[in-house]
Design an enzyme around this catalytic site. Structure first.
Site, PDB file in Angstrom:
ATOM      1  N   SER A  95       0.826  -1.208   0.000  1.00 45.18           N
ATOM      2  CA  SER A  95       0.000   0.000   0.000  1.00 45.18           C
ATOM      3  C   SER A  95       0.853   1.247   0.000  1.00 45.18           C
ATOM      4  O   SER A  95       0.376   2.334  -0.317  1.00 45.18           O
ATOM      5  CB  SER A  95      -0.858   0.061   1.262  1.00 45.18           C
ATOM      6  OG  SER A  95      -1.526  -1.133   1.459  1.00 45.18           O
TER       7      SER A  95
ATOM      8  N   HIS B  99      -2.200  -3.017  -6.607  1.00 44.67           N
ATOM      9  CA  HIS B  99      -2.762  -2.669  -5.302  1.00 44.67           C
ATOM     10  C   HIS B  99      -4.280  -2.802  -5.307  1.00 44.67           C
ATOM     11  O   HIS B  99      -4.987  -1.972  -5.863  1.00 44.67           O
ATOM     12  CB  HIS B  99      -2.340  -1.240  -4.924  1.00 44.67           C
ATOM     13  CG  HIS B  99      -2.786  -0.839  -3.559  1.00 44.67           C
ATOM     14  ND1 HIS B  99      -3.438   0.336  -3.292  1.00 44.67           N
ATOM     15  CD2 HIS B  99      -2.694  -1.489  -2.377  1.00 44.67           C
ATOM     16  CE1 HIS B  99      -3.711   0.401  -2.001  1.00 44.67           C
ATOM     17  NE2 HIS B  99      -3.276  -0.693  -1.428  1.00 44.67           N
TER      18      HIS B  99
ATOM     19  N   GLU C  11      -4.880  -0.202  -8.273  1.00 46.25           N
ATOM     20  CA  GLU C  11      -3.848   0.745  -8.675  1.00 46.25           C
ATOM     21  C   GLU C  11      -2.679  -0.075  -9.229  1.00 46.25           C
ATOM     22  O   GLU C  11      -2.122  -0.921  -8.514  1.00 46.25           O
ATOM     23  CB  GLU C  11      -3.411   1.598  -7.482  1.00 46.25           C
ATOM     24  CG  GLU C  11      -4.490   2.597  -7.066  1.00 46.25           C
ATOM     25  CD  GLU C  11      -4.185   3.327  -5.763  1.00 46.25           C
ATOM     26  OE1 GLU C  11      -4.553   4.501  -5.653  1.00 46.25           O
ATOM     27  OE2 GLU C  11      -3.597   2.716  -4.845  1.00 46.25           O
TER      28      GLU C  11
ATOM     29  N   ASN D  57      -4.661   5.744  -0.930  1.00 48.49           N
ATOM     30  CA  ASN D  57      -4.177   5.750   0.453  1.00 48.49           C
ATOM     31  C   ASN D  57      -3.508   7.057   0.825  1.00 48.49           C
ATOM     32  O   ASN D  57      -3.557   7.487   1.976  1.00 48.49           O
ATOM     33  CB  ASN D  57      -3.212   4.590   0.690  1.00 48.49           C
ATOM     34  CG  ASN D  57      -3.968   3.280   0.847  1.00 48.49           C
ATOM     35  OD1 ASN D  57      -5.189   3.276   0.936  1.00 48.49           O
ATOM     36  ND2 ASN D  57      -3.253   2.176   0.866  1.00 48.49           N
TER      37      ASN D  57
END
Ligand SMILES: NC(=O)c1ccc[n+]([C@@H]2O[C@H](COP(=O)([O-])OP(=O)(O)OC[C@H]3O[C@@H](n4cnc5c(N)ncnc54)[C@H](O)[C@@H]3O)[C@@H](O)[C@H]2O)c1
Length: 600
Positions: A130, A151, A163, A201
């Protein structure tokens, strides 16, 4: 760049997929691939952890079957496609391996070095990290050009964003192939560069960390912080609930990495996160985090010692309510209170404005009748309880006054001082201010103990949330009374202290500001950022969509207030926002903001 547009660019066929680490994310990733017909090999280091990993996949697919989202025979066929093993050797002929072990660089580099030796030369190696540098992970292998970030979001079988992280050495073809593969899984891939937190994130964790800080400072309870964000912003989960789902150890590592990369104080993990992690309170997976769960991995919250019950203070009787103001909020609040059975005196400046308020209420009630939400009798009863007047003196016998006039300190202070003279002793004086100090209004009266904030959301008849703001002077029974009024009116009150932005705006606007900063840094464009938050986090609107709806000038004013109150460098409004406001691009209301709305 959203890769949907070029999903045909991927030409490679992937058949056999390896997944290393079958925890919160890995188990979900196994499920996603197996449900889409891929052959999957899932690896854990020990028989015990392997059994746990298999259990995650079983539980999740059982839930899907019981909800009718997966046929029982498909579940069996899916399991037939999965090999659960403790042997990395079984990955030797995988076409793609996705790593999902704990968020630690040393561990990940070790696994990648092993995979590099074991796997075929053309195997693509992907990390689900992440926040760690995909580049640093990739150089632990002899094939950095075939290493990418992939991700997924939690829960992987549900959330559609992936992602795809491209480092400076990743081959374009590999990126295209992986993005196309994500598309075949029914996901929405976004291809981006290698920066801690990527899009979602990077925007999410500052906000989550801030919510932890509020909880740690006892600014509001965990339940109230979570309810505020769900009801005030329409988020699928509150921030503390979400952290429990993510895992507090994972969240800590992500924040720590983001902090080390960007040195943004807002990413420095709130101290309590470390304490909870050390104490083994790692969230749902261990049965306890911010909340306590029925069992490890259970989503069912059970009562615990932390749960607070409101203090038993008798509320003051409230039947007659006065509302001062003639804008959208005032009319909405008048409607809410009249519908709830209160006798409402609505005060506006001049007969015309009084009539306008009554008309707005009548129109909105009529809509309720047309939509079947209200009977004609209820509409008539609500209207009969509404008394409009231009005289503040008519408020003399009200039990509760709600002020909803223009957001200007001097005007509100003058009004509070007048109300103080007019209203009977014991009457509660509430303000709907969103940015001024409630205590500044209390100080204009001789009864600061009777002054409280009642922050409704727009449109008041629809939005369930009311932030009940207590100052250092507010009496306990005043808070209890206002809570009771909210509940009788079908609203959900949350309590907080008298600080800029209360709960919702204080958590929301720094996040929106971060999105503008990300855009300004050209890491991603408006559409990708909006999509990442909607598709990756289930938000009802992306940050730029929301900014355009709220109005860029209004947003800038709130951000400035927050910055002035906290002096937090990270809250300083992004220059791009200031420029757009200066240029008159204020959002939907002027036809242009972050997007051009003219002709849409
Ligand atoms: N939790 C989330 O919401 C989330 C979301 C997206 C991405 N991620 C990322 O996914 C990765 C995994 O996070 P998680 O939350 O699933 O962690 P987790 O702690 O739930 O699971 C990690 C699993 O890896 C296993 N493991 C440890 N070392 C291993 C090894 N050498 N070989 C094989 N298995 C090993 C552990 O036994 C455990 O089952 C992290 O990089 C994290 O940042 C997490």
């Amino acid at each position: 760049m959203t890769a949907e547009s070029n999903s045909t660019a991927g030409s490679r066929e992937f058949h056999r997929i390896g997944v290393v680490g079958l925890g919160t994310m890995g188990a979900g990733i196994v499920e996603v691939f197996a449900r889409n017909g891929f052959e999957v090999v899932g690896v854990e280091p020990s028989e015990e952890s392997l059994a746990r990993g298999r259990g995650h996949v079983e539980n999740s697919t059982h839930r899907a079957v019981s909800r009718g989202k997966l046929a029982a025979e498909d579940q069996q066929a899916m399991f037939d496609r999965i090999t659960f093993t403790t042997s990395m050797e079984e990955l030797a002929d995988a076409d793609l391996v996705v790593e999902a072990i704990p968020e630690r660089l040393d561990l990940k580099r070790e696994v990648f070095a092993t995979l590099d030796k074991l796997c075929r030369d053309d195997t693509v190696l992907a990390t689900n990290t992440s926040s760690l540098s995909v580049t640093e992970i990739s150089v632990a292998t002899a094939r950095p050009s075939r290493v990418v970030g992939m991700h997924f979001f939690n829960p992987a079988p549900v959330l559609k964003l992936v992602e795809v992280v491209q480092t400076v050495v990743t081959e374009q073809q590999v990126v295209d192939d992986v993005a196309a593969l994500a598309g075949r899984l029914g996901k929405v891939p976004v291809v981006i560069g290698d920066k801690a937190g990527f899009i979602a994130n990077a925007l999410l964790f500052g906000y989550l960390n801030h919510a932890v800080g509020m909880y740690e400072a006892r600014y509001a309870t965990r339940e109230d912080i979570d309810a505020a964000m769900k009801l005030g912003c329409g988020l699928p989960m509150g921030p503390l609930q979400l952290l429990d789902l993510i895992g507090l150890d994972t969240a800590y590592e992500i924040l720590d990495t983001m902090y080390k990369q960007g040195r943004d104080r807002l990413h420095a993990p709130a101290p309590i996160l470390k304490q909870m992690m050390t104490a083994g309170l790692r969230g749902r997976k261990t049965g306890r985090g911010f909340y306590t769960y029925e069992a490890p991995d259970s989503p069912v919250v059970v009562p615990d010692a932390v749960a607070v019950t409101a203090p038993e203070v008798p509320a003051r009787p409230v039947q007659r309510v006065g509302v001062v103001g003639s804008g959208t909020m005032a009319a909405g609040i008048v409607e809410v209170l009249a519908k709830a059975g209160y006798d409402v005196t609505a005060v506006a400046r001049g007969a015309e404005k009084v009539a306008a308020v009554r008309q707005a209420v009548a129109r909105s009630l009529e809509k309720g009748v047309l939509r079947g939400k209200l009977s004609e009798q209820e509409r008539d009863a609500a209207l009969s309880r509404l008394h409009g007047t231009a005289r503040l003196d008519d408020l003399a016998d009200c039990d509760l006054l709600v002020e909803a006039v223009v957001e200007e300190l001097s005007i509100k202070q003058a009004l509070f001082s007048t109300l103080d003279e007019i209203c009977k002793p014991g009457a509660i004086l509430a303000t709907t201010t969103s940015s001024l100090g409630v205590i500044d209004l209390a100080a204009a009266t001789s009864r600061p103990q009777d002054v409280v904030g009642m922050h409704f959301f727009n449109p008041a008849p629809v939005m369930k949330l009311v932030e009940v703001v207590r100052t250092v002077s507010t009496a306990e029974d005043v808070v209890a009374s206002v809570r009771e009024v909210c509940e009788r009116a079908g609203k959900h009150p949350v309590e907080c202290g008298d600080r800029a932005g209360f709960v919702v705006n204080a958590l929301l606007f720094p996040y929106l500001n971060d999105a503008v900063k990300m855009l300004q840094a050209r890491y991603a464009d408006v559409d990708d950022i909006d999509n990442a938050m909607k598709v990756g986090c289930g938000y009802p609107m992306g940050p730029f969509e929301l900014l355009d709806v709220v109005g860029l000038d209004v947003s800038l004013a709130i951000e400035r207030t927050l910055y002035l109150e906290y002096r937090e460098p990270g809250y300083a409004p992004a220059p791009l926002l200031e420029h757009l406001v200066t240029a008159g691009y204020l959002g939907r209301k002027t036809g242009r903001g972050f997007r051009d709305h003219a002709g849409r």
